[in-house]
Design an enzyme around this catalytic site. Structure first.
Site, PDB file in Angstrom:
ATOM      1  CG  HIS B 128     -21.643-105.634   9.396  1.00  0.00           C
ATOM      2  ND1 HIS B 128     -20.578-104.689   9.549  1.00  0.00           N
ATOM      3  CD2 HIS B 128     -22.804-105.126  10.192  1.00  0.00           C
ATOM      4  CE1 HIS B 128     -21.059-103.944  10.159  1.00  0.00           C
ATOM      5  NE2 HIS B 128     -22.015-103.963  10.685  1.00  0.00           N
ATOM      6  CD  GLU B 129     -26.431-106.219   9.386  1.00  0.00           C
ATOM      7  OE1 GLU B 129     -26.973-106.162  10.645  1.00  0.00           O
ATOM      8  OE2 GLU B 129     -25.863-104.977   8.826  1.00  0.00           O
ATOM      9  CG  HIS B 132     -24.832-106.599  14.254  1.00  0.00           C
ATOM     10  ND1 HIS B 132     -24.042-105.971  14.917  1.00  0.00           N
ATOM     11  CD2 HIS B 132     -24.785-105.699  13.239  1.00  0.00           C
ATOM     12  CE1 HIS B 132     -23.338-105.062  14.412  1.00  0.00           C
ATOM     13  NE2 HIS B 132     -24.070-104.862  13.376  1.00  0.00           N
TER      14      HIS B 132
END
Lengths: 155, 249
Positions: B128-129, B132
């Site tokens: 997920h990160e 980003h």
């Protein structure tokens, strides 16, 4: 002769097979419905797989009849006088010449297969890019990406 | 995510909410098999920070078993943002119920060592990160003043990290099938925005609605929604094949 310039299918045929099998699976049907609320369309993967395999078979057959050691006769239309004919010159004489064991131009007509695969993949790329971006792309990574952390500089 | 006062500047730009996943961690652990002795061993003899570091190492080093991370790392390296574990990751205690965040002010991923329960959870948080971080690397994302940019990255992260897989939603006791994935992505994107921005839910929801069609269909670097490791492996295969692909279409 076959299509020039060293063109090959955008994906190995094995990749088309794997995509078609994955798309056709019950698990993918469930996941696609979970995401999009409709059944997946897998026919194009199958058509691409067939085109890819046929392309490979024809290229393989071409390699057989133009194998090393067989003197390469002058290709029709490629003499200095017909230089401007380009690749089309090689299609002037069509069919298998048994006296020379050579198959000219359209005998292995690979262009429709190439066009089919290219158009299919171009459609996939267009579909992926049809939605505009929210942000502007970078031309280079962030300036501080590789710099030490601020607290590391203070030590 | 609210960073500890004084330790970090403006705080992470993007965060992953924990919410029901925290409950799921306690009651319905993502590790479906029972009694992994090494987990109990870790709990008994290691601090949260040490456990976090070990799990992070497992995620990054054994990326063959986690093709999502492998593809993201390769794509970032290709974009000029090679990831260094010591520089770009930090295991910290976090306030609230968040699992991690991306601090764009220093280009670092924050992992909440007090809220990441097991290896599967760590894998998903890192994925997920990294999404980003990938967005930060490839685009001019205005994390702090443009809520639409933040919303877009949160939509992509929820969509592509496996956050909203059918199994994960069932484990959260969210039951739905037809297009439920999109409902989950919207919901989790809004929660993530609210975790890092002091704005109303209506403003967050409006931002998500405005960017959803574009950002839900932006699947870079995967080229598809990676529903499981098979899809992620195929995506990685396509990424490695991209030169042949684009030169022959």
């Amino acid at each position: 002769m076959a299509e020039g310039g060293g063109w090959q299918p955008p994906r190995p045929c094995e990749a088309y097979r794997a995509e078609w099998e994955l798309c056709s699976s019950a698990g993918h049907f469930l996941r696609h419905y979970y995401v999009h609320g409709e059944r997946p369309a897998c026919g194009q993967w199958r058509r691409d797989l067939d085109s890819c395999r046929e392309w490979e078979e024809r290229r393989s057959a071409e390699a057989q009849v133009t194998r090393p050691g067989v003197p390469s006769p002058e290709r029709p239309g490629t003499s200095p006088g017909a230089r401007d004919a380009g690749r089309r010159g090689r299609a002037l004489k069509k069919g298998f010449d048994s006296s020379l064991h050579v198959c000219w131009g359209a005998c292995f007509d690979l262009y429709p297969l190439k066009r089919s695969l290219r158009e299919s993949e171009q459609a996939r790329v267009r579909a992926a890019r049809k939605h505009g971006l929210v942000w502007a792309p970078r031309q280079s990574p962030p300036a501080d990406w590789h710099l030490p952390l601020p607290q590391d500089n203070d030590r | 995510m609210a960073g500890a006062p004084g330790e970090r500047g403006p705080g992470p730009a993007a965060g992953e909410q924990l919410q029901q996943q925290h409950v799921g961690c306690q009651v319905f652990p993502e590790r479906l098999a029972q009694g992994k002795p090494q987990q109990g061993f870790l709990s008994s003899f290691f601090t949260n920070n040490q456990k976090c570091q070990l799990m992070l190492l497992q995620t990054l080093e054994t990326s063959r078993s986690h093709p999502y991370v492998k593809l993201l790392l390769d794509a970032m390296k290709h974009s000029g943002c090679a990831v260094n574990k010591e520089r770009h990751f930090s295991c910290e205690d976090c306030n609230g119920n968040v699992s991690g965040g991306f601090d764009a002010s220093v280009s670092q991923i924050v992992l909440c060592q007090n809220n990441i329960c097991n290896q599967a959870h760590m894998n998903r948080v890192v994925t997920h990160e990294l999404i980003h971080a990938f967005d930060h690397c490839r685009a001019h994302v205005d994390w702090f003043t443009n809520v639409r940019h933040l919303a877009c990255s949160e939509v992509r992260a929820a969509n592509l990290s496996g956050d909203c897989s059918l199994l994960n939603e069932i484990l959260r006791l969210h039951f739905g099938l037809k297009q439920h994935h999109q409902t989950c992505v919207r919901d989790r994107a809004i929660r993530s925005i609210l975790a890092v921005r002091n704005i109303s839910k209506e403003v967050a929801q409006k931002a998500v609605d405005e960017v959803f069609e574009s950002c839900f269909n932006d699947h870079e670097p995967f080229g598809r929604i990676p529903h499981n490791k098979t899809y992620a492996r195929y995506a990685h295969r396509d990424f490695q094949n991209r030169d042949r692909y684009y030169s022959n279409i």
